[in-house]
Design a protein around this motif. Structure first.
Motif, PDB file in Angstrom:
ATOM      1  N   LYS A 221      31.305   8.260 -33.505  1.00 44.72           N
ATOM      2  CA  LYS A 221      32.360   7.299 -33.127  1.00 44.72           C
ATOM      3  C   LYS A 221      33.740   7.724 -33.636  1.00 44.72           C
ATOM      4  N   TYR A 222      33.787   8.580 -34.657  1.00 51.16           N
ATOM      5  CA  TYR A 222      35.072   9.009 -35.217  1.00 51.16           C
ATOM      6  C   TYR A 222      35.607  10.298 -34.562  1.00 51.16           C
ATOM      7  N   ALA A 385      35.687   5.153 -43.208  1.00 52.41           N
ATOM      8  CA  ALA A 385      35.540   6.357 -42.390  1.00 52.41           C
ATOM      9  C   ALA A 385      35.623   7.616 -43.247  1.00 52.41           C
ATOM     10  N   ALA A 386      36.591   7.652 -44.172  1.00 52.31           N
ATOM     11  CA  ALA A 386      36.773   8.838 -45.022  1.00 52.31           C
ATOM     12  C   ALA A 386      35.528   9.113 -45.856  1.00 52.31           C
ATOM     13  N   LEU A 387      34.945   8.076 -46.431  1.00 49.92           N
ATOM     14  CA  LEU A 387      33.740   8.255 -47.255  1.00 49.92           C
ATOM     15  C   LEU A 387      32.555   8.700 -46.406  1.00 49.92           C
ATOM     16  N   GLU A 388      32.403   8.112 -45.231  1.00 52.60           N
ATOM     17  CA  GLU A 388      31.286   8.482 -44.364  1.00 52.60           C
ATOM     18  C   GLU A 388      31.418   9.935 -43.896  1.00 52.60           C
ATOM     19  N   ILE A 389      32.645  10.353 -43.595  1.00 52.94           N
ATOM     20  CA  ILE A 389      32.871  11.732 -43.141  1.00 52.94           C
ATOM     21  C   ILE A 389      32.614  12.719 -44.283  1.00 52.94           C
ATOM     22  N   ALA A 390      33.064  12.377 -45.494  1.00 53.87           N
ATOM     23  CA  ALA A 390      32.820  13.259 -46.655  1.00 53.87           C
ATOM     24  C   ALA A 390      31.323  13.446 -46.881  1.00 53.87           C
ATOM     25  N   ILE A 406      41.018  14.485 -45.902  1.00 54.44           N
ATOM     26  CA  ILE A 406      40.510  14.077 -44.588  1.00 54.44           C
ATOM     27  C   ILE A 406      41.635  13.408 -43.816  1.00 54.44           C
ATOM     28  N   ASP A 407      42.030  14.022 -42.704  1.00 47.31           N
ATOM     29  CA  ASP A 407      43.119  13.498 -41.883  1.00 47.31           C
ATOM     30  C   ASP A 407      42.538  12.585 -40.808  1.00 47.31           C
ATOM     31  N   LEU A 408      43.027  11.349 -40.808  1.00 47.96           N
ATOM     32  CA  LEU A 408      42.531  10.317 -39.897  1.00 47.96           C
ATOM     33  C   LEU A 408      43.667   9.758 -39.066  1.00 47.96           C
ATOM     34  N   ALA A 409      43.308   9.102 -37.979  1.00 39.96           N
ATOM     35  CA  ALA A 409      44.315   8.446 -37.130  1.00 39.96           C
ATOM     36  C   ALA A 409      43.790   7.096 -36.681  1.00 39.96           C
ATOM     37  N   LEU A 410      44.716   6.211 -36.351  1.00 40.97           N
ATOM     38  CA  LEU A 410      44.402   4.933 -35.697  1.00 40.97           C
ATOM     39  C   LEU A 410      45.027   4.973 -34.315  1.00 40.97           C
ATOM     40  N   ASP A 411      44.251   4.625 -33.291  1.00 40.62           N
ATOM     41  CA  ASP A 411      44.879   4.551 -31.971  1.00 40.62           C
ATOM     42  C   ASP A 411      45.421   3.145 -31.742  1.00 40.62           C
ATOM     43  N   SER A 412      46.048   2.941 -30.598  1.00 41.91           N
ATOM     44  CA  SER A 412      46.752   1.679 -30.346  1.00 41.91           C
ATOM     45  C   SER A 412      45.809   0.480 -30.253  1.00 41.91           C
ATOM     46  N   SER A 413      44.489   0.749 -30.158  1.00 40.46           N
ATOM     47  CA  SER A 413      43.526  -0.363 -30.158  1.00 40.46           C
ATOM     48  C   SER A 413      42.948  -0.591 -31.557  1.00 40.46           C
ATOM     49  N   ARG A 415      41.207   1.756 -33.329  1.00 43.57           N
ATOM     50  CA  ARG A 415      40.031   2.593 -33.595  1.00 43.57           C
ATOM     51  C   ARG A 415      40.401   3.755 -34.513  1.00 43.57           C
ATOM     52  N   VAL A 416      39.495   4.061 -35.443  1.00 45.26           N
ATOM     53  CA  VAL A 416      39.707   5.165 -36.391  1.00 45.26           C
ATOM     54  C   VAL A 416      39.148   6.464 -35.799  1.00 45.26           C
ATOM     55  N   TRP A 417      39.943   7.534 -35.893  1.00 43.20           N
ATOM     56  CA  TRP A 417      39.535   8.849 -35.395  1.00 43.20           C
ATOM     57  C   TRP A 417      39.719   9.898 -36.489  1.00 43.20           C
ATOM     58  N   LEU A 418      38.865  10.916 -36.471  1.00 45.52           N
ATOM     59  CA  LEU A 418      39.025  12.077 -37.361  1.00 45.52           C
ATOM     60  C   LEU A 418      39.916  13.107 -36.685  1.00 45.52           C
ATOM     61  N   ILE A 419      40.924  13.586 -37.404  1.00 42.77           N
ATOM     62  CA  ILE A 419      41.769  14.671 -36.897  1.00 42.77           C
ATOM     63  C   ILE A 419      41.253  16.007 -37.432  1.00 42.77           C
ATOM     64  N   GLU A 420      41.157  16.131 -38.765  1.00 39.37           N
ATOM     65  CA  GLU A 420      40.597  17.360 -39.336  1.00 39.37           C
ATOM     66  C   GLU A 420      40.246  17.135 -40.794  1.00 39.37           C
TER      67      GLU A 420
END
Length: 455
Positions: A221-222, A385-390, A406-413, A415-420
């Motif tokens: 989902k990320y 999200a950061a802890l789950e990705i780690a 851990i680079d993350l983003a939020l979209d306009s809705s 939702r959390v996304w992983l960048i890198e």
């Protein structure tokens, strides 16, 4: 409770033989250390049989100058102490070696350039926690894996011979240096010969991270859709699916070389190139022409093509988030900090090197175009999200990591996304610290080193 930290005094060698140490009687009683037969003194890879002389009404340890010099200790210090009766070993430590890319012996005040303040902060934090740290480069590695040439701080930076450490923190910022045969051989040997723990063992490639995490159904989902760009067909497929895609060098950092491709109408496309001075624009009448323009670079640079995201913005400038996650004194991942990075004017990447600005995650979300409950609980969702990705990195990538950016983003809705994910988070923060305060990130690094070395 056992006394686990001892003040170590370095005294004149004439007072104490090189094969003897003085220790307060409280330590001998609590740790049941014999003072008749010799014990093995251990400090990193250093080993020396010594006789322990009990001293009444003394709360510390005394060692002679010659012994201290061979241990790489130049001045009185405070260290953790541990005695194991089954091996008759008296251990001091932890001894931490930080492997860095370069040094400049002529710059006595700043021998490590922009990370010198971080290195001194680490020295100060070790003094508080009862650890000892030195810094070394690939050029300091010698044939003998039991010792290296390292920088220590004792009233100033000095280079001396030190034992191989209990723990190596790999802070190399160059893949070329990290892959040198001498470096890899040294790391293998200290692991096998001295049981040295090594964390942040290697760089992470963008494609490696996304391919590994896609194996975990809880993390999909990320993950924006990502592929290694191998052909024009792949570019066409992604651009047909998404109005915006990003091309990112698989081994890039600091936003270097990123290309943002946007569809303008049925056949024409715009490419934005991230440069130090700002964003360079170029229009293409077709994807064939766009692909032709980058195909030359693809001979030397591998690109990851990634689904474009509609990031939250502040005043029209995109915002993303850098989470620093570190393992703590029990070896568990924890969040040390999450900061928001707002892109600078004329930039579409948020790196500070490109004019981006920092703020707290909550402050950035409150100023952004994200509203309602999605805005209120955004910081908590970023942390989760950061802890789950780690944890996913630990599970799916066969290497040892102790800290990750851990680079993350939020979209306009919302939702959390992983960048890198970055396995070598920057330590170039030269912001003066008030009253010699030590940042949590530095304290946590030492706590994890103590955990690894079992102090």
């Amino acid at each position: 409770m056992l006394k686990s930290k001892v003040a170590v005094q370095v005294i004149s060698s004439g007072i104490l033989p090189d094969d003897a140490i003085m220790l307060g009687e409280t330590y001998l009683k609590q740790w049941k250390i014999p003072h008749v037969q010799p014990v093995m003194l251990k400090f990193g890879a250093f080993r020396q049989p010594v006789k322990v002389v009990s001293v009444e009404r003394f709360d510390g340890m005394r060692i002679g100058q010659n012994l201290a010099r061979r241990m790489g200790i130049l001045a009185s210090t405070s260290l953790r102490i541990q005695y194991r009766s089954e091996t008759s070993t008296l251990s001091l430590g932890p001894l931490i070696g930080v492997l860095i890319s370069r040094d400049d012996p002529t710059a006595r005040d700043r021998p490590f350039g922009s990370i010198t303040l971080f290195c001194k902060e680490l020295v100060d934090a070790c003094a508080v926690q009862g650890a000892h740290v030195y810094f070394f480069t690939p050029n300091h590695i010698v044939d003998n894996s039991s010792t290296v040439e390292g920088w220590v701080y004792a009233g100033g930076w000095r280079k001396i011979i030190v034992p191989a450490p209990d723990v190596v923190n790999n802070r190399l910022t160059s893949r070329k240096l990290e892959n040198k045969s001498s470096v890899q051989q040294f790391l293998r040997e200290v692991k096998s010969r001295h049981n040295t723990a090594i964390f942040n063992e290697k760089f992470l490639d963008k494609s490696e991270v996304f391919e590994a995490l896609q194996k975990d159904t809880a993390l999909i989902k990320y993950l924006p859709e990502s592929h290694v760009l191998r052909s024009q067909k792949m570019l066409v497929a992604m651009c047909s699916k998404y109005s915006t895609v990003f091309l990112k060098p698989v081994r890039g950092s600091l936003g270097k070389g990123i290309i943002r491709i946007s569809r303008l109408d049925k056949d024409s496309y715009q490419a934005l190139y991230a440069t130090v001075g700002g964003t360079r624009r170029q229009h293409f009448a077709s994807l064939l022409k766009l692909f032709s323009s980058i195909s030359g670079k693809m001979k030397t640079v591998r690109y990851q093509i990634q689904q474009g995201l509609n990031l939250i913005q502040i005043g029209g400038r995109p915002v993303d988030f850098r989470a620093l996650v570190q393992k703590n004194e029990t070896g568990k991942w924890t969040i040390t900090s999450i900061v928001a990075r707002t892109a600078g004017t004329n930039h579409f990447v948020s790196n500070l090197a490109r004019g981006g600005t920092l703020s707290t995650a909550r402050e950035a979300v409150s100023k952004s175009n994200l509203t309602g409950t999605q805005a209120q609980d955004a910081p908590a969702r970023l942390q989760r999200a950061a802890l789950e990705i780690a944890k996913g990195i630990d599970t799916h990538i066969p290497a040892h990591f102790g800290e990750l950016g851990i680079d993350l983003a939020l979209d306009s809705s919302g939702r959390v996304w992983l960048i890198e994910v970055n396995s070598k988070p920057s330590k170039n923060d030269n912001t003066p610290l008030p009253d010699q305060k030590i940042r949590p990130s530095v304290r946590n690094m030492i706590r994890y080193a103590r955990h690894l070395a079992e102090f």
